[in-house]
Design an enzyme around this catalytic site. Structure first.
Site, PDB file in Angstrom:
ATOM      1  N   ASP A  24       0.846  -1.186   0.000  1.00 32.04           N
ATOM      2  CA  ASP A  24       0.000   0.000   0.000  1.00 32.04           C
ATOM      3  C   ASP A  24       0.885   1.239   0.000  1.00 32.04           C
ATOM      4  O   ASP A  24       1.923   1.252  -0.661  1.00 32.04           O
ATOM      5  CB  ASP A  24      -0.936  -0.036   1.226  1.00 32.04           C
ATOM      6  CG  ASP A  24      -2.276   0.600   0.953  1.00 32.04           C
ATOM      7  OD1 ASP A  24      -2.327   1.839   0.845  1.00 32.04           O
ATOM      8  OD2 ASP A  24      -3.284  -0.121   0.849  1.00 32.04           O
ATOM      9  N   HIS A  68      -3.644   5.900   3.665  1.00 32.38           N
ATOM     10  CA  HIS A  68      -4.344   4.692   3.225  1.00 32.38           C
ATOM     11  C   HIS A  68      -3.667   3.421   3.736  1.00 32.38           C
ATOM     12  O   HIS A  68      -4.320   2.507   4.242  1.00 32.38           O
ATOM     13  CB  HIS A  68      -4.408   4.688   1.700  1.00 32.38           C
ATOM     14  CG  HIS A  68      -5.326   3.668   1.118  1.00 32.38           C
ATOM     15  ND1 HIS A  68      -4.934   2.373   0.877  1.00 32.38           N
ATOM     16  CD2 HIS A  68      -6.615   3.745   0.715  1.00 32.38           C
ATOM     17  CE1 HIS A  68      -5.940   1.691   0.347  1.00 32.38           C
ATOM     18  NE2 HIS A  68      -6.972   2.506   0.228  1.00 32.38           N
ATOM     19  N   SER A  79     -13.351  -3.768   0.802  1.00 32.17           N
ATOM     20  CA  SER A  79     -12.485  -4.502   1.657  1.00 32.17           C
ATOM     21  C   SER A  79     -11.900  -5.600   1.030  1.00 32.17           C
ATOM     22  O   SER A  79     -11.672  -5.607   0.378  1.00 32.17           O
ATOM     23  CB  SER A  79     -13.021  -4.441   3.031  1.00 32.17           C
ATOM     24  OG  SER A  79     -13.885  -3.748   3.303  1.00 32.17           O
TER      25      SER A  79
END
Length: 727
Positions: free
Chosen positions: A143, A216, A546
């Site tokens: 990420d 994030h 998700s």
């Protein structure tokens, strides 16, 4: 459920690891060059080379004359390298012996604390004893990096780092190599691919290190496996104890996303290093559109990870509610959609005509006056065709000063609209959904008094603001409410099936909480994520992608959700620990699947690194034979039949299971026959096979039907979703 021979705890840890999300693909081309991923046959290296790196460099030199350099070499998840090439050079490379495929790089985008209780994980100690299973599981998150100082990464009570761990904590700008601990056991960053395409990282905006300047990555990793933190909240909302789905698991972060996006060359290298480091779970909340699996870098990396027993979880995307909008649809990836919690953050908008409308908000600041405030629709306060959207510079200050402004949702960021209203002198904002979002409400930390409302309320407000000679309104913020029903429901933004690459594989696999999730946040940006928001919080509430009740609702349609929306249903980690039966899958099964979809030898070899002659001309391959835990049957418009085979493995108590199955399309039953109708298991590991035959009459092309197949014993219920489609 599927099982790759891993501990059942891994499934419960991983199924909610991909909760925050949006998908887009792009390419970066300049000077006639762009980045390509070159897939090579490991065994085809000519004998004159001592190492594969030498071969790669020589092949690149032969087509580019020294104008191109290797960005990364890949040694495990795939064999090959990445480099910036012209189109002609890429074609020349692909013609060389030993080169399987040359794929253009994809730019991926991010799929942008009551959750454990809602999922039954407040009893986590009973599910995962602290002394063993959970603390041995390592969740790798690819990420935007991590903010290691957050208490969600506190390692109090953790034992030594697992002995087999090979990862490291890489130092860099604004990040010390000592920032990791026994909870956050690794932090790395990858940017060679990004910088090859976009130029050097702007260090005034982001750190050349694992430091998360976006938020994030910190949010997703702490959502998956953050330690318990008492007294967590966002601006007073959702106060309580925040913890991840697996608070005793270890975390390793791999920063592969930067301001300009997440590039597949970096993602592949990050996945390769994470696997070598020793992660048990890979979580990626990003996507880049859909393509054949051998051209999808995440699918390529996930295949080799799967072979090594690593559970790969990816978000489905934020492009819903449109059909066929999901990403990350490879069958060896668990694809997770987004649902709601039973928690909300209500705000009430009262108009001057006495009508009161329900909305949501995370605003916590100076309140509006208790007396009515002048109200105006943004479309009536602008000379721009985009004025109703409250785009930057479109509002006329003289018309909005001191008023609550009604803005249409869409195009620019929801919270950005509040900045536009504030800068034009507005006193507050109501953010109204249009048909694109329907009644879906997502709470935001607005910069001024603001609330979001659904399409129906928005339509009524637009009419009122345009027809009343002196319209007024007020907004009241009601804090945090729990026990909201119905819940869960499928979020409107959650991307939907069918799987456009392989319609015979039902996607998404399941949904998990993805709306208004409280988790740790970066210290570099405010809770809105908008430049100019100087608020700083340790936690934030955001939304994105998700086995639950089959009557789950879809907030986009206000009708019952279907398997195209939710897959098997809402995740239930406590039941996943003791599922009774599993649909076990091996790498050999997936190889047969690739033969069934008629991939060419070079395509299979590039994806799997296995011999390109795996598919035998003497065998019949079928997608319907893949031991997937759901069913997707396709009929011609005139109707027809289809047969599927499955094998169940017992992982629970001995018992006898009986089957029930039903499916229908538009009120017309689809005949579903299961043979045998009873399966008995006497020990753990025992396998039993069955066949399912589907028969249906004619329907117009594009018609869908849905159903469920359920095996039940005295102790367990094992359910599979059914999708039927008329082509």
């Amino acid at each position: 459920m599927r099982c790759h021979g891993r501990r059942s705890a891994l499934f419960a840890v991983a199924v909610v690891a991909a909760i925050v999300a949006a998908a887009a693909a792009a390419e970066v081309v300049h000077d006639g060059r762009r980045t390509y991923i070159v897939h090579c046959s490991h065994a085809a290296m000519p004998s004159e080379f001592a190492a594969h790196g030498d071969w790669y460099a020589s092949s690149l030199q032969s087509v580019s004359g020294g104008a191109a350099e290797v960005i990364y070499t890949y040694d495990t998840l795939l064999h090959g390298y990445s480099a910036r090439l012209t189109r002609a050079e890429a074609r020349a490379l692909e013609a060389q012996p030993g080169v399987l495929l040359v794929n253009p790089e994809t730019r991926y985008e991010l799929h942008t604390t009551r959750t454990p209780e809602f999922l039954g994980l407040d009893r986590a100690e009973a599910l995962f004893p602290e002394s063993n299973t959970a603390s041995d599981v390592i969740v790798g998150v690819l990420d935007t990096g991590v903010w290691p100082e957050r208490p969600s990464y506190d390692d109090a009570g953790f034992g030594p780092v697992p002995a087999g761990w090979k990862g490291k904590c890489e130092g860099g700008s604004d990040f010390n190599s000592s920032a990791c601990n026994r909870k956050l056991i690794g932090a790395r960053y990858f940017l060679a691919g990004y910088e090859a395409s976009k130029g050097p990282v702007d260090t005034t905006k982001e750190s050349r290190s694992p430091r998360d300047n976006d938020g994030h990555g910190t949010h997703t990793s702490s959502t998956a496996a953050g330690s318990a933190v008492r007294g967590a909240d966002l601006l007073g909302y959702a106060s309580g104890t925040a913890k991840g789905m697996a608070p005793r698991a270890r975390v390793a972060t791999y920063k592969v996303c930067w301001v300009g996006g997440c590039f597949s060359s970096d993602i592949l290298k990050g996945m390769e290093v994470a696997v070598a480091d020793g992660v048990d779970v890979l979580s990626l909340s990003l996507g880049g559109g859909t393509s054949d699996y051998y051209r999808d870098s995440i699918a390529v990396g996930a295949y080799s990870a799967m072979e090594r027993g690593i559970f790969v979880s990816c978000s489905a995307g934020n492009a819903g509610p449109g059909a066929a909008s999901l990403t990350n649809g490879a069958p060896w990836i668990t694809t997770v959609g987004a649902g709601t919690l039973d928690r909300d953050f209500p705000a009430y908008v009262t108009l001057g005509d006495g009508n009161k409308y329900n909305g949501v908000s995370l605003y916590n600041g100076k309140q509006l006056p208790t007396t009515p405030v002048p109200f105006i629709y943004a479309g009536n306060a602008s000379n721009s065709s985009m004025g109703a959207l409250c785009m930057t510079g479109t509002l006329i200050p003289a018309k909005v000063a001191g008023k609550i402004v009604l803005c249409d949702r869409g195009t620019n960021a929801r919270v950005q609209k509040g900045f536009v209203v504030r800068d034009a002198g507005g006193a507050g904002m109501v953010l109204a959904n249009t048909a694109a979002n329907g009644e879906e409400l997502v709470a935001d930390a607005h910069i001024l008094p603001g609330a979001g409302v659904g399409e129906k309320a928005g339509n009524a407000m637009r009419t009122y603001a345009s027809s009343d000679p002196k319209p007024t309104a007020n907004i009241v913020f009601a804090g945090t409410k729990v026990g909201i029903q119905p819940s869960p429901v499928v979020a409107a933004f959650s991307s939907r099936g069918p799987n456009t690459v392989t319609p015979g594989i039902l996607k998404p696999d399941l949904i998990a909480p993805g709306v208004n999730i409280l988790a740790a946040w970066s210290g570099s940006v405010g809770p809105s994520g908008i430049a100019g928001d100087d608020r700083r919080t340790s936690f934030n509430i955001i939304s994105g992608t998700s086995m639950s009740c089959p009557h789950l609702l879809d907030v986009a349609t206000e009708r019952a959700a279907t398997p195209l929306d939710m897959g098997a249903g809402h995740v239930d980690p406590s039941k996943a620990v003791d599922p009774g039966l599993v649909y076990d899958l091996t790498a050999a099964d997936y190889l047969d699947f690739l033969c069934a979809i008629e991939y060419e030898p070079a395509q299979i070899a590039a994806l799997t690194k296995h011999s390109s002659d795996h598919c035998s001309p003497n065998r019949t391959y079928s997608v319907a034979a893949l031991n997937y835990p759901s069913f997707s049957a396709t009929f011609p418009a005139a109707g027809g039949t289809e047969k599927h085979t499955r094998t169940l493995t017992n992982v629970g108590k001995p018992g006898t299971y009986k089957v029930t199955a039903a499916a229908a399309a538009g009120g017309t039953a689809i005949k579903v026959s299961v043979e045998p109708s009873t399966l008995s298991f006497s020990k753990v590991g025992e396998k039993r096979s069955y066949t399912v035959s589907f028969a249906a009459g004619g329907k117009p092309s594009g018609t869908n039907g849905f159903g469920r197949l359920v095996w039940s014993s005295d102790h367990h219920v094992v359910a599979s979703a059914i999708l039927a489609t008329w082509a």
